[in-house]
Write an enzyme that holds these catalytic residues in place. Structure first.
Site, PDB file in Angstrom:
ATOM      1  N   HIS A 161      14.171 -14.002 -19.089  1.00  0.00           N
ATOM      2  CA  HIS A 161      14.590 -15.195 -19.822  1.00  0.00           C
ATOM      3  C   HIS A 161      14.670 -16.453 -18.972  1.00  0.00           C
ATOM      4  O   HIS A 161      14.237 -17.512 -19.406  1.00  0.00           O
ATOM      5  CB  HIS A 161      15.942 -14.948 -20.483  1.00  0.00           C
ATOM      6  CG  HIS A 161      16.406 -16.091 -21.335  1.00  0.00           C
ATOM      7  ND1 HIS A 161      15.737 -16.481 -22.473  1.00  0.00           N
ATOM      8  CD2 HIS A 161      17.451 -16.946 -21.218  1.00  0.00           C
ATOM      9  CE1 HIS A 161      16.352 -17.514 -23.024  1.00  0.00           C
ATOM     10  NE2 HIS A 161      17.398 -17.824 -22.283  1.00  0.00           N
ATOM     11  N   SER A 218      15.235 -22.288 -23.704  1.00  0.00           N
ATOM     12  CA  SER A 218      16.404 -21.629 -24.259  1.00  0.00           C
ATOM     13  C   SER A 218      17.120 -22.567 -25.236  1.00  0.00           C
ATOM     14  O   SER A 218      16.531 -22.986 -26.231  1.00  0.00           O
ATOM     15  CB  SER A 218      17.311 -21.157 -23.118  1.00  0.00           C
ATOM     16  OG  SER A 218      18.299 -20.276 -23.573  1.00  0.00           O
ATOM     17  N   ASP A 251      11.743 -11.290 -22.586  1.00  0.00           N
ATOM     18  CA  ASP A 251      12.657 -12.374 -22.904  1.00  0.00           C
ATOM     19  C   ASP A 251      13.457 -12.045 -24.157  1.00  0.00           C
ATOM     20  O   ASP A 251      12.969 -11.340 -25.048  1.00  0.00           O
ATOM     21  CB  ASP A 251      11.865 -13.664 -23.123  1.00  0.00           C
ATOM     22  CG  ASP A 251      12.759 -14.876 -23.223  1.00  0.00           C
ATOM     23  OD1 ASP A 251      13.001 -15.511 -22.191  1.00  0.00           O
ATOM     24  OD2 ASP A 251      13.213 -15.182 -24.334  1.00  0.00           O
TER      25      ASP A 251
END
Length: 587
Positions: A305, A126, A270
């Site tokens: 995610h 991320s 995601d």
């Protein structure tokens, strides 16, 4: 793919010693702090660097960075650093803008710490993945390879905004959490309590916010509400079109500056579904040097995610389990990659440059490239007798182009938006779409039961011909797989904002009543619809609270104090053949 075991069950041969709060000074005099995980009795070893704004230690996301201990136990010197202005590190945090230069400084510093052999790899998910790409654009001499997991390329097209539409729910919950840490460092208990009162679960990090908080207008009031905890929010909301502000961290403009092999890891559910394959394909073409261009690889799994970077999982993606093959050990895959590039171990590369998890069959498959050259772009056209509203309507999908057919209509009511049901957002994943598809403001088009399996692997696009009574509106398309029991599994979704139909940089109003052509990109998927299943596409104009509600006016949407209803018309006739284009893979 490696079998699924907890990291702690795969220790390497080295005991691990952690050295806390090791200081590093940036070029502009700011001190950043890192924990260094050392493999005991190992000397002159490669370094792995992870930079994070979420706390390098002692919180639920870091969990003492068990992957750092894992890598260190296998003979790597691992550095986990708090980014500028976060937790122990000095300076002011402003999302992403310092990560290129700070990342360069950190890589070069890590290459020279005691025990290092000067070869550095980076890892992280991320924000920690975006920071890797940004640092790589500076070409630090000691950077050898990167493994970014779930990173965006363009912040206005797919991060803080999606196709120019504010990612409302996750953006606000994200900044509420980040502000809490700043207020905690200041000892401001009142500010922390005020933010906690906005959350569905005050004790959960990144908790969704309460409905009344998310519905509040104007959205710009959040600038004062978060205050010094998110001083940059005024900039994010004050730049509602693409331009120089966004270009500063636009990684699509910087691919030619990256010069190292990379393993790009993403997933179908995601938020970075769009971007992970774009990094792979873009760097294969534009990376600096043949070695870097040839050294790109891509893994796309079935996860959401936040999973499964540290812990293998077959779930965590809404109300579905993808089976035992989905629960792979990504850190073991990463270690093998690092072994190859940092230790010259020839066995560490994937057998093929692309590895995808094919949902529906729930198996991994190796490919030579992305998108698949053998995929056949196949149009499925919208049809109806003029009553495609709800599951009980007459909307259908087929490969036969339309002739003369009546259009479908619905009314978009911003005060009663279609609720978010799963999707590619934090906390999303698979969710049954039938509750939404039962609404009058949702047009539903369903294909016949399949007589043989249908594989769709690659990017998906909807071409929609529609009119509206408003000068600006949104259209949302959701593709789903309808199982024999009726469950409608969402596969991909996308949104288009009318004002951005031609350009994200120039806002152009719609002409009420005029038929406009819209392209809605649903991006990437790999899924097999089994025999007896049905393909379904639904069209609507809201997905709340994931995306801000379109107010139907021409001013900045985030400044609107009211939102206007709109009458929507979707056309599917000979002159306006609305359709979804699917990359169908021959079986």
């Amino acid at each position: 793919m490696p079998k699924a075991n907890d990291i702690e069950d795969q220790p390497g041969p080295f005991a691990v010693v952690r050295e806390d709060d090791v200081a590093m000074r940036t070029r502009d005099g700011v001190t950043l702090y890192a924990d260094v995980y050392r493999p005991a009795a190992a000397q002159s070893v490669p370094v792995l660097l992870r930079r994070t704004p979420y706390g390098k230690r002692d919180n639920d996301l870091a969990a003492d960075f068990s992957e750092a201990r894992y890598f260190a136990s296998h003979g790597y010197l691992v550095v986990v650093q708090d980014t500028r202005g976060r937790f122990t590190s000095e300076g002011e945090w402003y999302p992403l803008v310092h990560e290129a230069q700070d990342g360069y400084d950190a890589i070069e510093w890590a290459a020279g710490i005691a025990g290092s052999n000067g070869r550095v790899g980076t890892f992280g998910q991320s924000y920690g993945a975006i920071s890797q790409y940004l640092a790589a654009t500076q070409r630090p001499p000691h950077l050898t390879t990167c493994i970014p997991v779930s990173a965006y390329q363009l912040a206005f097209e797919n991060y803080w905004y999606n196709s120019g539409v504010l990612e409302l729910s996750w953006l606000l919950s994200y900044f509420v959490n980040m502000a809490e840490a700043i207020f905690a460092a200041d000892g401001d208990e009142q500010a922390i309590a005020e933010l906690a009162a906005l959350k569905v679960d005050p004790d959960q990090r990144f908790s969704p916010l309460k409905d009344e908080a998310l519905r509040h207008l104007p959205i710009t009031d959040w600038i004062d509400r978060l205050g010094r905890g998110a001083s940059f929010l005024a900039d994010l909301l004050g730049n509602p079109t693409d331009g120089p502000y966004w270009h500063a961290t636009d990684l699509s403009r910087q691919l030619f500056n990256m010069a190292v092999p990379m393993l790009h890891i993403g997933s179908w559910y995601d938020i970075a579904n769009r971007d992970t394959p774009l990094f792979y394909t873009g760097l294969k073409r534009q990376a600096l040097g043949n070695r870097a261009r040839a050294g790109q690889a891509l893994i796309m799994g079935p996860w959401a995610h936040q999973l499964p970077f540290s812990q293998p999982t077959s779930g965590g993606t809404g109300d579905i389990d993808f089976g035992p093959h989905a629960a792979v050990s990504l850190v073991e895959i990463e270690r093998q990659w690092f072994d190859h590039y940092l230790r010259d171990d020839g066995d560490g590369l994937p057998r093929a440059p692309v590895s995808i998890f094919v949902m529906g069959e729930n198996v991994w498959r190796e490919e030579e490239d992305w998108p698949l050259a053998r995929a056949v772009q196949t149009e499925y056209y919208l049809h109806s007798g003029g009553s495609a509203n709800t599951l009980d309507g007459d909307g259908t999908l087929s490969t036969v182009p339309p002739d003369d057919e009546p259009s479908d209509r619905y009314r978009y009511e911003p005060d009663a938006p279609v609720p978010t049901a799963g999707g590619r957002t934090v906390g999303g994943g698979v969710a049954d779409q039938r509750p939404n598809q039962g609404r009058r403001d949702v047009l539903v088009y369903t294909g016949p039961g399949l007589t043989e399996d249908l594989e769709i692997t690659g990017p998906v696009t909807v071409n929609l011909y529609a009119a509206t009574s408003a000068i600006d509106t949104d259209f949302i398309a959701v593709l789903s797989d309808v199982r024999p029991d009726g469950y409608a599994q969402n596969l991909a979704e996308g949104i288009v904002r009318g004002r951005f139909r031609d350009s994200y940089a120039v806002s152009t109003p719609l002409e009420p009543g005029r038929v406009h052509a819209f392209e809605i990109r649903l991006w990437n998927v790999s899924h097999v619809l089994r025999t007896g299943h049905r393909l379904r596409l639904h069209i609507t104009s809201s997905d709340f609270p994931r995306w801000e509600r379109n107010p139907g006016t021409l001013g900045p949407p985030v400044s609107a104090t009211e939102a206007l209803a709109a009458d929507q018309t979707v056309f599917h006739d000979h002159e306006h053949p609305s359709h979804v284009t699917l990359p169908v893979v021959p079986r």
